[in-house]
Every structure is written in C-alpha cells, then in structure tokens.
Write a protein that holds these residues in place. Sequence first.
Motif, mmCIF file in Angstrom:
data_model
loop_
_atom_site.group_PDB
_atom_site.id
_atom_site.type_symbol
_atom_site.label_atom_id
_atom_site.label_comp_id
_atom_site.label_asym_id
_atom_site.label_seq_id
_atom_site.Cartn_x
_atom_site.Cartn_y
_atom_site.Cartn_z
ATOM 1 N N UNK A 189 0.829 -1.206 0.000
ATOM 2 C CA UNK A 189 0.000 0.000 0.000
ATOM 3 C C UNK A 189 0.862 1.254 0.000
ATOM 4 N N UNK A 190 0.553 2.184 -0.892
ATOM 5 C CA UNK A 190 1.234 3.476 -0.886
ATOM 6 C C UNK A 190 0.679 4.334 0.247
ATOM 7 N N UNK A 191 1.578 4.946 0.994
ATOM 8 C CA UNK A 191 1.190 5.750 2.155
ATOM 9 C C UNK A 191 1.126 7.216 1.761
ATOM 10 N N UNK A 192 -0.001 7.840 2.059
ATOM 11 C CA UNK A 192 -0.189 9.258 1.739
ATOM 12 C C UNK A 192 -1.106 9.869 2.793
ATOM 13 N N UNK A 193 -1.050 11.175 2.998
ATOM 14 C CA UNK A 193 -1.884 11.802 4.036
ATOM 15 C C UNK A 193 -3.350 11.852 3.633
ATOM 16 N N UNK A 194 -4.211 11.663 4.618
ATOM 17 C CA UNK A 194 -5.644 11.798 4.390
ATOM 18 C C UNK A 194 -6.000 13.277 4.252
ATOM 19 N N UNK A 195 -7.078 13.556 3.557
ATOM 20 C CA UNK A 195 -7.552 14.934 3.390
ATOM 21 C C UNK A 195 -8.454 15.267 4.570
#
Length: 336
Positions: free
Chosen positions: A281-287
């Motif tokens: 899974x690519x990790x990115x910040x939630x909006x």
Amino acid sequence: MPSESYSVPIIDISPLVYESEGQSMVATKISEACREAGFFYVVGHGVSLELQHRLESLSQQFFALPEETKQAINMKEGGKAWRGYFPLGDELTSGKPDWKEGLYLGEELSENDPRVQAGIPLHGSNLFPASLPEFRKTVLEYIEAMTQLGHTLMRGISLSLGLADDYFACHFTANPLILFRIFHYPPTTLANSSESWGVGEHTDYGLLTILKQDQVGGLQVKAKQGWIDAPPVENSFVCNIGDMLDRITEGLYRSTPHRVLNRSGISRYSYPFFFDPNFNANIFPADLSYTDVSNDSSERWDQADIYTFGGTYGEYLLAKVSKVFPELQRKVKDER
C-alpha cells in the motif's frame, strides 16, 4: 517515575462491534484518546474469553518447553516470512537487547499463495512446536478474531477523523498486513532494572496495535503529562497508534512512545497484535479538515522524519525491522 495524575481512557466499543446506535459517540471518544494520549483501552469488543484463556494457557506451556524444543522453530527457520521463536536478548529496541523471549506469528499463508510465490517478505506460514498440537489451532483462531476487531476499530478511527467509515479499508487495509507476537518477560530484579527493560522506549510502525496483556502489568506510556502506567483492565485490550497512522493524519494522531519493565518478580506474558497497511500500500496523508495538526518531527521521541515518507508500507517496515533483527534482514536481502 510514572505520573499518577492521568490515566489511559477506557472506551466501550460495543456500538461499533454490533453496528448499533452510539457509534458516533464512540468515534468522539476515540478522537479524544488519540489526540490526548495515543493510547486507549477497549472493552465490549466481543472477543471470546474462552479463546483468550486458551491462548494464555498454551502460550505459557510453550515458553516452559525446553530451550532446544523452542530453538527448533527459531526465526532463522522461518526465513523471509519472519516467523518463529527468538530467545532472550535476540530482539533489539533502539539498538539495545530486550529482556524478553518471543514467538513471531502472522496470517497463515500456504506456499501456493501468490504473495508467498512472489517472495514478499513477512508473508508465509507459521512455525509451531509439534509437542503442542492445540497451539496452532488456537493461535489461528485468535488471529482471525483480532483481524475482525482490527477492521472494526479502523472503522471507528475513520469516523473519528470525519472520514467515511470505510476510508482505511478502501485505501490501506482491504487486505491488511497482520503481524502477531507472543512475548514472555522473565522477572527483572530491581538491582538491574535500569539496564534490563523488557522493551525499551519505542513507537510501533504501522496503523494500530491491539495488545492483550496479562494481570502482571509493566506497560508504561509516554503521555503529554509524562510517563504513566497502563495497568491490566479485566477483559480489555490496549490500543495504540503506530507511525503510519501518525503519518496519514499528519501528526493529528501521534504514535506514542511506550516501554515495558517487569518488576513483579514473576513472569509476564503479552500478546501484541499489529493491524497494518497492506505491504504494497502506498502511504499518503488523508484529506482532513482539521487545522490543529502538528507534524514537526523534532517533537518526536526519536526526531525521525516520518512526514515526508511517501513510499509503500513494506519499504518503511523493512527499514525498521532490519534494526530489530539485523541477521534476518541480511537473509532477506540474500534471498532477493
């Protein structure tokens, strides 16, 4: 010394478990706990007490086995699946040996599973002693029950952030990486306690840790008020935030340092269950709509910069685990 002025909150999550009225109130309590302490107990979780007691009994029987029997399923035998037994002093925290022995476990996968066939680290079959035939069945039942609880809690965390209840399931945990540990902490004498932490100060790597602890105690949490005890609470689990939830929320929910010291004079057993993002899974910040987010790495206990990380969870995890078991990390690299 631990502070006596603050305690880890206890949350009844039965509305989440049974999807009944009151889920929004539970989400609010989770939000408050994640912002204030990064830790919370859960009760009303629906996990069978009979299963928990069976796991405890068999785990104690396992660690009472002769050393040579336990060493027959040493982690070296598990290869890149990273499963099996390790003896006292073999696991490192912040570069120092922990005063515990343990058994590494995870989702049971056959050799025909595509992830195993692809050689993805931390995926494979578990190792169990032949002399305890009920151990395998019980551990796998427990992993299944805790996996379901993990999904339930992540629904609550999604709601606590003002997101759709399936946000984490859609982006990170439709097929979570499941890691389970069973630890035995022999008693530590006061004379050497400053050098013999069961586990030294650290944060966890993934999304959410769900800990079953026995009645001995020894867990301490570094809350805003200082170090506090997280003593045993009957039929509860202790939950805490990992680095990836910290990263995804950009510091709104902070991964909280914790440690273990067994001063009881008797053996302590604990059962941490790690509910983590999928390995790929690519990790990115939630909006998020929140404005009070703090992502200053200088505030972290280790000053590590997790907020610029943007790769896969597997990349982050392998870099961390290599410091815990350096020899096994070399084996993973050799097999690639």
